[in-house]
Each structure stands twice: as C-alpha cells, then as structure tokens.
Design a protein around this motif. Structure first.
Motif, PDB file in Angstrom:
ATOM      1  N   HIS A  50      44.364  35.258  44.922  1.00 43.47           N
ATOM      2  CA  HIS A  50      43.862  34.244  43.980  1.00 43.47           C
ATOM      3  C   HIS A  50      43.929  32.847  44.595  1.00 43.47           C
ATOM      4  CE1 HIS A  50      42.979  32.317  40.167  1.00 43.47           C
ATOM      5  NE2 HIS A  50      44.036  31.548  40.334  1.00 43.47           N
TER       6      HIS A  50
ATOM      7  N   GLN B  33      40.528  41.812  45.240  1.00 39.17           N
ATOM      8  CA  GLN B  33      41.034  41.397  43.933  1.00 39.17           C
ATOM      9  C   GLN B  33      40.613  42.394  42.854  1.00 39.17           C
ATOM     10  OE1 GLN B  33      39.229  37.909  41.956  1.00 39.17           O
ATOM     11  NE2 GLN B  33      41.305  37.096  41.726  1.00 39.17           N
ATOM     12  N   LYS B  34      39.379  42.836  42.921  1.00 39.57           N
ATOM     13  CA  LYS B  34      38.876  43.805  41.950  1.00 39.57           C
ATOM     14  C   LYS B  34      39.595  45.145  42.096  1.00 39.57           C
ATOM     15  CE  LYS B  34      34.567  46.065  40.512  1.00 39.57           C
ATOM     16  NZ  LYS B  34      33.106  46.181  40.774  1.00 39.57           N
ATOM     17  N   GLU B  35      39.750  45.609  43.338  1.00 42.90           N
ATOM     18  CA  GLU B  35      40.367  46.910  43.580  1.00 42.90           C
ATOM     19  C   GLU B  35      41.832  46.930  43.163  1.00 42.90           C
ATOM     20  OE1 GLU B  35      39.805  47.783  47.677  1.00 42.90           O
ATOM     21  OE2 GLU B  35      37.647  48.133  47.494  1.00 42.90           O
ATOM     22  N   TYR B  36      42.575  45.897  43.529  1.00 38.01           N
ATOM     23  CA  TYR B  36      44.009  45.908  43.244  1.00 38.01           C
ATOM     24  C   TYR B  36      44.314  45.571  41.789  1.00 38.01           C
ATOM     25  CZ  TYR B  36      45.284  46.943  47.997  1.00 38.01           C
ATOM     26  OH  TYR B  36      45.449  47.588  49.195  1.00 38.01           O
ATOM     27  N   THR B  37      43.383  44.933  41.111  1.00 42.51           N
ATOM     28  CA  THR B  37      43.528  44.775  39.658  1.00 42.51           C
ATOM     29  C   THR B  37      43.424  46.135  38.989  1.00 42.51           C
ATOM     30  OG1 THR B  37      42.615  42.526  39.684  1.00 42.51           O
ATOM     31  CG2 THR B  37      42.555  43.708  37.594  1.00 42.51           C
ATOM     32  N   GLN B  38      42.478  46.967  39.466  1.00 44.57           N
ATOM     33  CA  GLN B  38      42.348  48.329  38.959  1.00 44.57           C
ATOM     34  C   GLN B  38      43.556  49.179  39.327  1.00 44.57           C
ATOM     35  OE1 GLN B  38      39.787  47.822  36.592  1.00 44.57           O
ATOM     36  NE2 GLN B  38      39.560  49.988  37.076  1.00 44.57           N
TER      37      GLN B  38
ATOM     38  N   LYS C 214      37.407  38.965  47.274  1.00 44.48           N
ATOM     39  CA  LYS C 214      36.928  39.251  45.914  1.00 44.48           C
ATOM     40  C   LYS C 214      36.945  40.751  45.641  1.00 44.48           C
ATOM     41  CE  LYS C 214      34.016  35.129  45.469  1.00 44.48           C
ATOM     42  NZ  LYS C 214      32.627  34.600  45.382  1.00 44.48           N
ATOM     43  N   GLN C 215      36.537  41.537  46.655  1.00 46.21           N
ATOM     44  CA  GLN C 215      36.560  42.987  46.498  1.00 46.21           C
ATOM     45  C   GLN C 215      37.989  43.491  46.372  1.00 46.21           C
ATOM     46  OE1 GLN C 215      34.006  44.954  46.018  1.00 46.21           O
ATOM     47  NE2 GLN C 215      35.293  46.789  45.880  1.00 46.21           N
TER      48      GLN C 215
ATOM     49  N   ASN D 287      40.356  50.944  50.278  1.00 50.82           N
ATOM     50  CA  ASN D 287      39.305  50.197  50.958  1.00 50.82           C
ATOM     51  C   ASN D 287      39.321  50.547  52.445  1.00 50.82           C
ATOM     52  OD1 ASN D 287      41.086  48.158  52.470  1.00 50.82           O
ATOM     53  ND2 ASN D 287      41.765  47.895  50.347  1.00 50.82           N
TER      54      ASN D 287
END
Length: 261
Positions: free
Chosen positions: A257, A63-68, A60-61, A123
């Motif tokens: 995902h 996913q958030k980082e690589y979306t940014q 989940k972390q 990360n």
C-alpha cells in the motif's frame, strides 16, 4: 549541422591553423561524448520509467491476490476454531453423557469431519524473474519466503486430513452416523463458511436413521475421545502457524500500500 562542422574543420585545415584545429577537434569530441551521455541518460530514464510502471502493475496484482489470501486464511482459522470448540463439547458429552442433545451432538460430529485447507493464490513473480522489478527489499524478501511460510500451515493440515480419513470417517461409517449428520446439516440448510457466495445455502431432505446416538457415543467413547483430542491438538497448532502467516500477509499488504502511487 554536420555540414556546418565539416566546413569549419576544412577551413581551419586550409588556413594551416593547427592549434585552433586541435582545439576544435577536442571540442567536437567532447560534444559527441556529451551527446552520447545524454542519449544514454534518456534511454535509462525511459527504461526506468517502464520498469516502475511494470512494478506498479505487479504491486496492484499482488495487493489483490494477498487480500484474497487473507480473506481465505481468516475463513480457515474460523473453521478450525469451531472444530476445536466442537471437540471440547464432545469431550464434555463423554464426561457427562446425561447432557447429550442429539442435534448438538450431530453438529459437533459434523465439525470434526471438516478439513480446512489453506490454498492461496499463487503468482509467477519469482519463476518469471519479475521479482527484480520490486524495489522494496522487504517486499521481495517476504515474497521469496512465501512458499515456505505457507508450507508450515499446509503440512499440519495434511496430517490432520490423513488422521481424519484413517480414524474418524471409518468410525462414522461403521456406526451409521454419516446419514444422520448429513440430515441434520442439510435438512435445516447449511451455509459453508468458505463458500464463494456467502448467501448460498445448501438444502436437501434426508431421513435420519433411528439409532440411539447417546449409546453410540458411549460405546465408541475411547475412539471419539481420541479423535476429539487429536482435533484440538492439530487445529490449535495449525492456527498458531496460521496467525503468524496472517501477520506476514498484513505486513506485506501494508508495505505494498505504501509503495503504490
């Protein structure tokens, strides 16, 4: 329960039923072994459950980082495309000086002064040993290669920044163009593509120098032509690498995902 088994064992010994006692002892050993195996299995199950929970938290972390990271990379790709377009326009002005328009010229000169740099979120999954918690080998491999992949983009960005600082900025200073470029950008309000808040606008009133921009461009045509051509080369090559990196990020996000519960 222990007293119960001890009582049976003592009774068999007292009755001198050795064969039955031997069978009982073997059965007791088997029960103890089974109990140990069950305890180990329960412990392994608990440890596996904890690790899968930790893995989901990491995913989940990520996913958030690589979306940014993807969002930032797209912004930098857009900036480089605009710089390339501005460079082409400057070359066209040098080839056809009668078409020069002051405001457009200042806009193009501003574009070439930019140095988009991709600075992704990092990360600690590798340095802390958490990579072992990722069960998907494809995700692990992509995370392991991430630093070297990013370097392929940043290396060319650094080269452009060095060239710009050594060759373009001194030219703008020498010909007193920075003030006019700043006036054009800030007087009408400027919204940076990479701003954290896309609604933010920078405005400031600066008076322009009274200089003949067309004459300045023609006088420095060789230098500006060289800068514009170099800008096209560096930013085109950088974006080739950036688009490849973008594909990797998209693939990584798709894998993450699928693995999220």
């Amino acid at each position: 329960m222990i007293k119960f088994f001890r009582h049976i064992r003592q009774r068999l010994v007292a009755e001198s039923k050795f064969s039955k006692y031997l069978l009982y002892a073997i059965g007791e050993i088997i029960l103890v072994v089974i109990g140990i195996l069950i305890a180990l299995q329960i412990n392994n199950w608990n440890e596996n459950r904890k690790e899968r929970f930790a893995e989901q938290k990491i995913l989940k972390q990520l996913q958030k980082e690589y979306t940014q990271n993807l969002k930032q990379l797209d912004e930098k790709i857009l900036m480089r495309n605009k710089m390339t377009q501005a460079s082409h326009a400057l070359l066209d002005y040098i080839d056809h000086p009668k078409n020069i328009e002051d405001d457009s010229l200042l806009h193009y000169l501003f574009r070439l002064s930019q140095d988009p740099t991709f600075d992704p979120l990092e990360n600690d999954i590798i340095s802390t040993g958490k990579l072992r918690l990722i069960t998907n080998d494809s995700i692990s491999e992509m995370l392991s290669n991430w630093t070297s992949d990013v370097y392929q983009v940043q290396e060319i960005e650094d080269n452009w920044q060095l060239f710009r600082n050594q060759n373009y900025q001194p030219l703008l200073l020498k010909e007193k163009l920075i003030r006019n470029v700043g006036a054009y950008i800030l007087n009408s309000g400027y919204s940076p593509e990479h701003a954290l808040d896309k609604n933010d606008t920078i405005s400031y009133s600066i008076k322009k120098n009274k200089i003949d921009l067309s004459s300045v461009i023609l006088k420095n045509a060789t230098e500006i032509e060289g800068v514009a051509s170099t800008c096209i080369i560096y930013n085109s090559v950088t974006n080739v690498q950036a688009y490849a990196l973008r594909k990797r990020i998209v693939r990584l996000l798709n894998l993450i995902h699928k693995d999220l519960l």
